[in-house]
Design an enzyme around this catalytic site. Structure first.
Site, PDB file in Angstrom:
ATOM      1  N   ASP A  38       8.085  -5.452   8.850  1.00 58.85           N
ATOM      2  CA  ASP A  38       7.413  -4.411   8.451  1.00 58.85           C
ATOM      3  C   ASP A  38       8.333  -3.438   7.870  1.00 58.85           C
ATOM      4  O   ASP A  38       9.623  -3.616   7.945  1.00 58.85           O
ATOM      5  CB  ASP A  38       7.057  -3.527   9.958  1.00 58.85           C
ATOM      6  CG  ASP A  38       5.834  -2.501   9.619  1.00 58.85           C
ATOM      7  OD1 ASP A  38       5.147  -2.539   8.564  1.00 58.85           O
ATOM      8  OD2 ASP A  38       5.943  -1.221  10.120  1.00 58.85           O
ATOM      9  N   GLU A  39       7.975  -2.467   7.387  1.00 67.46           N
ATOM     10  CA  GLU A  39       9.147  -1.413   6.272  1.00 67.46           C
ATOM     11  C   GLU A  39       9.674  -2.479   5.328  1.00 67.46           C
ATOM     12  O   GLU A  39      11.073  -2.275   5.017  1.00 67.46           O
ATOM     13  CB  GLU A  39       9.917  -0.705   7.170  1.00 67.46           C
ATOM     14  CG  GLU A  39       9.166   0.132   8.238  1.00 67.46           C
ATOM     15  CD  GLU A  39       8.168   1.213   7.663  1.00 67.46           C
ATOM     16  OE1 GLU A  39       8.235   1.459   6.650  1.00 67.46           O
ATOM     17  OE2 GLU A  39       7.921   2.204   8.396  1.00 67.46           O
ATOM     18  N   LYS A  85      -0.589   0.304   7.261  1.00 69.85           N
ATOM     19  CA  LYS A  85       0.082  -1.097   7.043  1.00 69.85           C
ATOM     20  C   LYS A  85       0.868  -1.505   8.508  1.00 69.85           C
ATOM     21  O   LYS A  85       0.573  -2.746   9.076  1.00 69.85           O
ATOM     22  CB  LYS A  85       1.366  -0.989   6.279  1.00 69.85           C
ATOM     23  CG  LYS A  85       1.028  -1.146   4.827  1.00 69.85           C
ATOM     24  CD  LYS A  85       2.406  -1.041   4.041  1.00 69.85           C
ATOM     25  CE  LYS A  85       3.485   0.055   4.264  1.00 69.85           C
ATOM     26  NZ  LYS A  85       2.574   1.348   4.124  1.00 69.85           N
ATOM     27  N   GLY A 144       0.775  -1.112  -0.048  1.00 68.98           N
ATOM     28  CA  GLY A 144       0.110  -0.032  -0.015  1.00 68.98           C
ATOM     29  C   GLY A 144       0.740   1.172  -0.017  1.00 68.98           C
ATOM     30  O   GLY A 144       2.184   1.238  -0.081  1.00 68.98           O
TER      31      GLY A 144
END
Ligand SMILES: [Zn+2]
Length: 216
Positions: free
Chosen positions: A86-87, A15, A9
């Site tokens: 994440d990231e 997220k 996204g």
């Protein structure tokens, strides 16, 4: 079957909030996860969301073998039922290959969350590799909105409120340079192409003499 899932996204589409929700739901069922992140806004070894939730995470710097890390943890008696990243756009392509190996060789689900394209509309190398390798790609349903109200599909980098299209791919967080504030803003493609941020749209509406810059 365990899966490598890429939740993609724009910035501000929730997220990290979803990553935290997935971790919470699994923890509540007694499942234990390993959470990797890179350059989170809350600092090293944290996974945070804009809604204010934070949890501990394992920082995955450049050059770290995330597969070897998992094998190490498991061989030392550690427990891991699933992996969250994440990231994920900041990971190197080789690290994305290691995530696929965690799924295939260790039998764990891996949920990777990331932005697909940078402020120049180019794919991040990590996201490109995820698109190539993922069993499943999920476009996040919490839609970020452009200042005009349209669905925001592109990430813009701003310097002093003005959109820029040149510079390093990664500038972590909101960085204050000597004179100008570097930030990010999500825009619809139309306004990304016209380089029209919320600040420049306000400036244009306040001064009718000044036409917005519309690059070809
Ligand atoms: Zn727009």
């Amino acid at each position: 079957m365990p899966e490598l899932v890429f939740f993609s996204g724009t910035m501000d589409c929730g997220k990290s909030t979803l990553a935290l929700q997935i971790a919470h739901n699994r923890d509540a069922r007694g499942l234990q996860g390993v959470i990797f992140t890179r350059d989170d806004r809350a600092g090293t070894g944290k996974l945070s969301s804009r809604l204010g939730l934070v949890t501990e995470a394992v920082e995955a710097p450049e050059g770290m073998d995330v597969y070897a890390y998992l094998v190490d943890q498991l061989s030392q008696g550690g427990k891991a039922d699933y992996v969250i990243v994440d990231e994920a756009q900041f990971l190197a392509p080789a690290q994305i290959d290691q995530l696929a190996r965690i799924v295939d060789d260790l039998g764990l689900d891996v949920y990777a969350f990331g932005i697909t394209t940078d402020f120049r509309t180019k794919l991040f190398p990590g996201s490109q590799r995820l698109i190539e390798l993922a069993d499943r790609i999920e476009q996040l349903q919490v839609e970020a909105l452009c200042w005009c109200g349209a669905r925001a599909t592109h990430n813009a980098r701003t310097v002093g409120g003005h959109m820029v299209v040149e510079g390093e791919q990664v500038v972590v967080g909101d960085v204050n340079t000597a004179a100008e504030v570097v930030g990010y803003e999500v825009l619809c493609r139309r306004h990304h192409r016209r380089r029209m941020t919320s600040a420049s749209s306000r400036a244009a509406s306040l001064s009718p003499d000044v036409l917005p810059v519309t690059p070809a």
